[in-house]
Scaffold this motif. Structure first.
Motif, PDB file in Angstrom:
ATOM      1  N   ALA A 359      14.691  -4.006 -37.580  1.00 44.42           N
ATOM      2  CA  ALA A 359      14.318  -2.606 -37.354  1.00 44.42           C
ATOM      3  C   ALA A 359      15.338  -1.716 -38.053  1.00 44.42           C
ATOM      4  O   ALA A 359      16.414  -2.170 -38.474  1.00 44.42           O
ATOM      5  CB  ALA A 359      14.287  -2.292 -35.860  1.00 44.42           C
ATOM      6  N   ALA A 361      16.884   2.315 -37.243  1.00 36.25           N
ATOM      7  CA  ALA A 361      16.850   3.486 -36.365  1.00 36.25           C
ATOM      8  C   ALA A 361      18.147   4.262 -36.523  1.00 36.25           C
ATOM      9  O   ALA A 361      19.237   3.664 -36.589  1.00 36.25           O
ATOM     10  CB  ALA A 361      16.665   3.055 -34.899  1.00 36.25           C
ATOM     11  N   ASP A 362      18.023   5.571 -36.621  1.00 36.93           N
ATOM     12  CA  ASP A 362      19.186   6.456 -36.764  1.00 36.93           C
ATOM     13  C   ASP A 362      20.056   6.065 -37.950  1.00 36.93           C
ATOM     14  O   ASP A 362      21.299   6.139 -37.893  1.00 36.93           O
ATOM     15  CB  ASP A 362      20.020   6.453 -35.474  1.00 36.93           C
ATOM     16  N   HIS A 494      14.638  -3.953 -30.141  1.00 38.69           N
ATOM     17  CA  HIS A 494      13.400  -3.154 -29.950  1.00 38.69           C
ATOM     18  C   HIS A 494      13.410  -2.433 -28.604  1.00 38.69           C
ATOM     19  O   HIS A 494      12.929  -1.294 -28.508  1.00 38.69           O
ATOM     20  CB  HIS A 494      12.191  -4.050 -30.097  1.00 38.69           C
ATOM     21  N   ARG A 495      13.952  -3.056 -27.575  1.00 35.76           N
ATOM     22  CA  ARG A 495      14.018  -2.404 -26.267  1.00 35.76           C
ATOM     23  C   ARG A 495      14.937  -1.170 -26.340  1.00 35.76           C
ATOM     24  O   ARG A 495      14.628  -0.135 -25.795  1.00 35.76           O
ATOM     25  CB  ARG A 495      14.502  -3.377 -25.186  1.00 35.76           C
ATOM     26  N   ARG A 496      16.064  -1.313 -27.014  1.00 43.50           N
ATOM     27  CA  ARG A 496      16.995  -0.189 -27.124  1.00 43.50           C
ATOM     28  C   ARG A 496      16.354   0.960 -27.882  1.00 43.50           C
ATOM     29  O   ARG A 496      16.458   2.139 -27.473  1.00 43.50           O
ATOM     30  CB  ARG A 496      18.289  -0.620 -27.805  1.00 43.50           C
ATOM     31  N   ILE A 497      15.683   0.645 -28.977  1.00 43.12           N
ATOM     32  CA  ILE A 497      15.033   1.700 -29.771  1.00 43.12           C
ATOM     33  C   ILE A 497      13.960   2.399 -28.956  1.00 43.12           C
ATOM     34  O   ILE A 497      13.829   3.628 -28.982  1.00 43.12           O
ATOM     35  CB  ILE A 497      14.437   1.098 -31.060  1.00 43.12           C
ATOM     36  N   ALA A 498      13.186   1.614 -28.184  1.00 43.20           N
ATOM     37  CA  ALA A 498      12.131   2.201 -27.347  1.00 43.20           C
ATOM     38  C   ALA A 498      12.715   3.132 -26.281  1.00 43.20           C
ATOM     39  O   ALA A 498      12.164   4.188 -25.978  1.00 43.20           O
ATOM     40  CB  ALA A 498      11.301   1.096 -26.693  1.00 43.20           C
ATOM     41  N   ARG A 499      13.867   2.723 -25.708  1.00 40.36           N
ATOM     42  CA  ARG A 499      14.494   3.569 -24.684  1.00 40.36           C
ATOM     43  C   ARG A 499      14.957   4.906 -25.252  1.00 40.36           C
ATOM     44  O   ARG A 499      14.942   5.921 -24.575  1.00 40.36           O
ATOM     45  CB  ARG A 499      15.703   2.839 -24.067  1.00 40.36           C
ATOM     46  N   ASN A 500      15.389   4.867 -26.517  1.00 38.60           N
ATOM     47  CA  ASN A 500      15.962   6.052 -27.130  1.00 38.60           C
ATOM     48  C   ASN A 500      14.940   6.944 -27.822  1.00 38.60           C
ATOM     49  O   ASN A 500      15.291   8.025 -28.317  1.00 38.60           O
ATOM     50  CB  ASN A 500      17.051   5.657 -28.127  1.00 38.60           C
ATOM     51  N   ASP A 501      13.686   6.489 -27.897  1.00 35.96           N
ATOM     52  CA  ASP A 501      12.634   7.314 -28.534  1.00 35.96           C
ATOM     53  C   ASP A 501      12.275   8.518 -27.659  1.00 35.96           C
ATOM     54  O   ASP A 501      12.297   8.439 -26.436  1.00 35.96           O
ATOM     55  CB  ASP A 501      11.396   6.469 -28.796  1.00 35.96           C
TER      56      ASP A 501
END
Length: 501
Positions: A359, A361-362, A494-501
């Motif tokens: 992934a 992200a940021d 993926h869980r971390r990215i989902a939490r931060n969306d």
């Protein structure tokens, strides 16, 4: 009873009916060996310390065909009295009681590879293009298979990957050529193989626990007081013995060239190097963005043949490009066209957990290279990125990390450590990169360890960085295998990215 068989002369057309064979280990290769030996008429006893429902089902099948199968603790403690040959699974150490007893009694010990070589059909034996090395074997063999298939050949990846090699050579429909991955364990028990062409990709510390356990340097009946690393490298070098066409070596790894120089090969066999730089005549390499061949063209003294572009490859990581050059060299030695090399490499996609993009992200890329299970593989992976948060640790298998840390310390934004032998990595970092931030997430605390890893890595990473799971260690201290480790990492990302969306 018939006369005692001459085991060393046994082959596909021999009378196996009076040959008493013990198959040590009942995994994939052990079952394939036992099954095909029964087909040839041998008297087969298969032994293994472990059982499972799958193994038990296969045992019942072979027992109906006349085999004796023992799957239980203690089954391999003693070698039966009347044995002519032992066929061992590759992971078995020469110091294993069963194999040590065989050597003491003068009973030949073959691996599945040796058995397969002897069982080739002499009328239509497919040539072997053989690959070994500390890292990159599977990727290179699969690249080679893709090239061979693109050339219209009936080919298969076999050996340490894909189809058991005994099954391949016994297939009623013959193959045109086999791409054969061979580990040091498999080569250790191989005595007569003569590959058409072969490559040693690289040699670095790995599996030293397997070799260092041998007292006094004793290795399957061969002595000499060599270090574990020397015995490991010597087993790798066996792949070049009796090569018919080309011995391919890595110009950036002098040990592989030394192996070629020392090998006893067929008359006319050539030494072919590969390099990530501009190749000299007789070698393969890279010119600007092109992979080129200056070995297998008539005008090689003055010209180079284009094989493909870097953009044709699934990755431009240096070790991935090196693997592509090695696969291309073996294919070209076999007579494959430039177009087939290009088409095969263009079509190839690596298996999971090999520099796999998870992934972004940021501005931070997350990459799963869980297959990097030793320091050499981890170093190759780390050198593909400029700024890295490195996730490392697990079972070190006796390896050290000092050379790796020295080579990559300027790239390290930070390091996150987990697993049983994480202190081995931490000590190397302390000695050679004391200013690099290190977060130890442990191994035994409650909760999901990869959640802690990912959160720690995210805290260290900056925009433009890569968080790289390239542990440099095996996974079995905390995970079922390297795939499970990679899956856990990707899921946590993926869980971390989902939490931060």
């Amino acid at each position: 009873m018939g006369k005692t068989p001459d085991v060393q002369s046994l082959g596909r057309a021999s009378d196996w009916s009076h040959v008493r064979v013990v198959v040590a280990g009942f995994g994939v290769s052990g079952y394939a060996a036992a099954d095909n030996l029964l087909f040839l008429g041998a008297q087969v006893t298969a032994l293994d310390e472990a059982t499972s429902e799958e193994k038990a089902e296969k045992a019942r099948l072979l027992e109906t065909l006349g085999a004796t199968v023992r799957l239980e603790p203690g089954a391999t403690a003693l070698l039966p009295d009347e044995v002519d040959l032992v066929v061992t699974s590759p992971g078995w150490k020469p110091t294993s009681p069963l194999l040590a007893q065989a050597v003491e009694r003068g009973i030949p010990v073959w691996g599945e590879v040796e058995l397969a070589w002897r069982l080739r059909d002499p009328e239509r034996a497919a040539p072997w293009l053989a690959v070994t090395g500390t890292n990159g074997k599977t990727t290179t063999v699969q690249m080679l298979q893709s090239i061979l298939l693109a050339a219209g050949l009936r080919a298969a990846a076999v050996g340490n990957v894909g189809l058991p090699i005994v099954e391949a050579v016994m297939d009623p429909e013959p193959y045109d050529v086999l791409a054969v991955e061979l580990s040091s364990f498999q080569l250790h028990y191989t005595h007569s193989m003569a590959a058409e062409s072969a490559v040693v990709l690289n040699v670095a510390d790995d599996h030293l626990d397997w070799y260092d356990d041998e007292p006094g340097g004793r290795t399957g009946g061969r002595t000499g007081g060599r270090t574990g690393m020397e015995r490991y490298a010597a087993d790798k070098a066996r792949i070049f013995e009796r090569v018919q066409r080309a011995c391919v070596y890595n110009q950036s790894d002098p040990a592989t060239e030394d192996m070629v120089r020392d090998a006893d090969v067929a008359e006319g066999a050539r030494a072919i190097g590969f390099t990530l730089g501009m190749p000299a005549a007789g070698n393969l390499g890279v010119v600007e963005d092109l992979l080129v061949d200056r070995a297998f063209i008539e005008e090689r003294a003055t010209s180079a043949a284009e094989l493909c572009t870097l953009d044709d490859l699934a990755s431009t990581a240096p070790h991935f490009v090196a693997n592509a050059l090695a696969a291309a060299a073996l294919a070209r030695a076999h007579g494959v066209s430039q177009q087939a090399v290009r088409d095969g490499l263009r079509a190839f996609r690596p298996d999971g957990h090999r520099i796999a993009h998870v992934a972004e992200a940021d501005g931070v890329s997350w990459v799963d290279d869980s297959k990097a299970t030793n320091p050499h593989a981890a170093q190759s992976s780390l050198q593909a990125y400029d700024h890295v948060v490195w996730v490392a640790g697990g079972l070190a298998k006796g390896a050290r990390f000092d050379d790796l840390v020295v080579a990559v310390r300027e790239r390290l934004r930070g390091v996150v450590l987990l697993g049983r032998d994480r202190q081995v990595v931490a000590d190397a970092l302390s000695r050679h990169a004391p200013d690099v931030p290190v977060i130890d997430v442990g191994a035994d605390e409650t909760g999901d360890p990869m959640e802690r890893v990912v959160d720690a890595a995210a805290g260290l990473a900056r925009s433009g960085d890569t968080v790289l799971l390239a542990p440099g260690c095996a996974s079995m201290d905390m995970f079922a295998n390297y795939g499970a480790r990679g899956d856990a990492f990707a899921a946590a990302v993926h869980r971390r990215i989902a939490r931060n969306d």
